[in-house]
Every structure is written in C-alpha cells, then in structure tokens.
Design an enzyme around this catalytic site. Structure first.
Site, mmCIF file in Angstrom:
data_model
loop_
_atom_site.group_PDB
_atom_site.id
_atom_site.type_symbol
_atom_site.label_atom_id
_atom_site.label_comp_id
_atom_site.label_asym_id
_atom_site.label_seq_id
_atom_site.Cartn_x
_atom_site.Cartn_y
_atom_site.Cartn_z
ATOM 1 N N ASP A 171 -4.769 1.894 10.801
ATOM 2 C CA ASP A 171 -6.172 1.653 10.913
ATOM 3 C C ASP A 171 -6.308 0.656 12.393
ATOM 4 O OD1 ASP A 171 -8.790 1.147 10.594
ATOM 5 O OD2 ASP A 171 -8.489 -0.648 8.700
ATOM 6 N N ASP A 202 -5.718 -0.340 -1.714
ATOM 7 C CA ASP A 202 -6.725 -1.281 -2.383
ATOM 8 C C ASP A 202 -7.185 -1.682 -1.926
ATOM 9 O OD1 ASP A 202 -4.893 -3.410 -0.613
ATOM 10 O OD2 ASP A 202 -6.117 -4.403 -1.585
ATOM 11 N N ASP A 262 0.989 3.267 4.116
ATOM 12 C CA ASP A 262 -0.232 4.087 4.091
ATOM 13 C C ASP A 262 -1.810 4.637 4.866
ATOM 14 O OD1 ASP A 262 -1.062 1.135 4.124
ATOM 15 O OD2 ASP A 262 -2.197 0.838 2.528
ATOM 16 N N PHE A 296 -13.849 2.821 4.479
ATOM 17 C CA PHE A 296 -12.528 2.116 3.888
ATOM 18 C C PHE A 296 -12.416 3.050 2.887
ATOM 19 C CE2 PHE A 296 -11.299 -0.913 0.787
ATOM 20 C CZ PHE A 296 -11.088 -1.748 1.186
ATOM 21 N N VAL A 297 -11.642 3.172 2.530
ATOM 22 C CA VAL A 297 -10.595 3.823 1.287
ATOM 23 C C VAL A 297 -9.648 3.556 0.056
ATOM 24 C CG1 VAL A 297 -11.030 6.552 2.426
ATOM 25 C CG2 VAL A 297 -9.106 4.935 2.891
ATOM 26 N N LYS A 333 -7.104 6.303 10.102
ATOM 27 C CA LYS A 333 -8.669 6.661 10.433
ATOM 28 C C LYS A 333 -8.983 7.120 11.684
ATOM 29 C CE LYS A 333 -9.811 3.018 7.361
ATOM 30 N NZ LYS A 333 -10.289 1.872 6.930
ATOM 31 N N ARG A 375 -5.145 0.709 -6.702
ATOM 32 C CA ARG A 375 -4.290 1.490 -6.164
ATOM 33 C C ARG A 375 -3.696 2.679 -6.817
ATOM 34 N NH1 ARG A 375 -2.392 -2.479 -1.960
ATOM 35 N NH2 ARG A 375 -2.195 -4.412 -2.410
ATOM 36 N N GLY A 407 1.017 -0.989 0.035
ATOM 37 C CA GLY A 407 0.208 -0.321 -0.547
ATOM 38 C C GLY A 407 1.102 0.840 0.127
#
Ligand code: IMP
Ligand code: MG
Length: 200
Positions: free
Chosen positions: A120, A176, A117, A169-170, A148, A182, A58
């Site tokens: 979370d 991805d 990336d 969720f991004v 987040k 991506r 990521g």
C-alpha cells in the site's frame, strides 16, 4: 453475527485466487530452479537454502496456500509488523513487534522470499527489507498477494504480485479491518457504514 452483511462487493473470487496462486507458485519455483547451480555428477539442480519470511498477521492465509504449492525444502521465519492499528484504514507508519518476530541472527547463504498481504504505502516492505538486508542474505525478493494502484506502491520493488487492485480498502483472505474479516474466503470491499464512524 454473520459478517457477509458487511461486504460491499467481492473484488477477487476464491477461483481467481486459486488459479493465480498456481501460476505464481510455478513462477517462483521455476525462477529458483533456473538460478540453482547443477550438480557436476548428474546435472540435477542444487537447491539453495530458502527462507520464507511471512509478515504477520495479514499474510497467514496467502502463505499457507502458497507454500503447499512449492515442493521445495524451506525454512519459515515470521516477522510481525503493525501499520494499520485497530480501526485505521490508512498507514500509521510501520513498526516491528519484536515479541512476535523470529528472525535468525544471520541469513548468509540464504535466498529470502518476503511474503505479505498487500503493498500500500510501501512502508512495511521498506522497513522489513532494511532489517533483512543487514543479515546479509544471498538474495532477497518479495511476494505480495495484492498491490494497490497508487504511486507509492508501484514505486517499491516487488518481484512477485498476485493481483493489482484499485486503491480501495479491502478485507478477507487474511486482510482485516480492526482484526475482523480475515477468515472471509474471498477478497472484498467493506461497506462504508462499517468504518465511517471509526475513521482515524
Ligand atoms: P503499507 O505499509 O502501507 O504498504 O501497508 C502494508 C500493511 O498495511 C499490510 O500488510 C496490511 O496489514 C495493511 N493494509 C494496507 N492496506 C490494507 C487494506 O486495504 N486492507 C487491510 N489491510 C491493509
Ligand atoms: Mg500486514
């Protein structure tokens, strides 16, 4: 097949990313220089050994854009960690993929910057920090593109965060869903229809 139709909305634009990366790179650069000892002869800072550790997959776009803004001599050693296998949209626990991880035996004398990336559940960063700490770096900091807004993410120590985002969720800019999206240049949310049938 065009992927733009799967986007729900753009959360962070290309321009916002570029501007924030300029700020972040300046901050990282200044922090490193501020801590560097000076050469007794001419007072110039002695830049320490710097090792960047990007977490695959990521972070690839983020790290590529960030390092070109950091005019410092550095080594790059990748780690691969999986926590959202396939069509998962929540963490399944972080596990290191040894075959794609290239860490040195020891990191004595090195200032380490972990790059990922998104923060979370915090599981990935915890696992990565534990492994790196055992290699005895001089310092260890982390830099996340996104964090987040959830208690677990906010509780994990992270020195540099480009953007705090809602707990959604991004995708895009390296992130991805099932290894797709991506290459989207912006950070976006995904239309629920795309993952509704897959939720695991
Ligand atoms: P954590 O271990 O739960 O903190 O999650 C970190 C990893 O999960 C990230 O490096 C991503 O690979 C993945 N991840 C977490 N949230 C998202 C998301 O919203 N979109 C895509 N991947 C995510
Ligand atoms: Mg990841």
């Amino acid at each position: 097949m065009p992927m733009q139709k799967d986007i729900e909305r753009v959360l962070i634009t290309r321009e916002q990313i570029d501007q924030r990366l300029d700020e972040l790179a300046t901050q990282i650069h200044d922090d490193i220089l501020a801590e560097a000892p000076s050469c007794p002869d001419n007072g110039t800072p002695i830049i320490p050994d710097i090792t960047l550790i990007p977490i695959l997959t990521g972070s690839i776009i983020f790290v590529a854009d960030l390092i070109r803004r950091l005019p410092l001599k550095m080594q790059i050693r990748v780690m691969s960690v999986t926590s959202y296998p396939g069509t998962s949209t929540s963490s399944k626990g972080a596990s290191v993929e040894a075959a794609l991880t290239r860490l040195p035996e020891r990191l004595d004398g090195h200032h380490v910057l972990i790059i990922d990336d998104i923060l979370d559940s915090g599981n990935t960063l915890k696992v990565v920090k534990e492994i790196i700490a055992k290699k005895n770096p001089t310092s260890m900091r982390s830099c996340m593109l996104l964090r987040k807004q959830r208690p677990e993410a906010m509780a994990e120590t992270c020195e540099y965060v480009a953007f705090d985002i809602p707990d959604e969720f991004v995708i895009g800019y390296g992130l991805d869903y099932d290894d797709y999206y991506r290459n989207l240049p912006e950070i976006c949310t995904l239309r629920p229809e795309v993952y509704e049938n897959d939720i695991k």
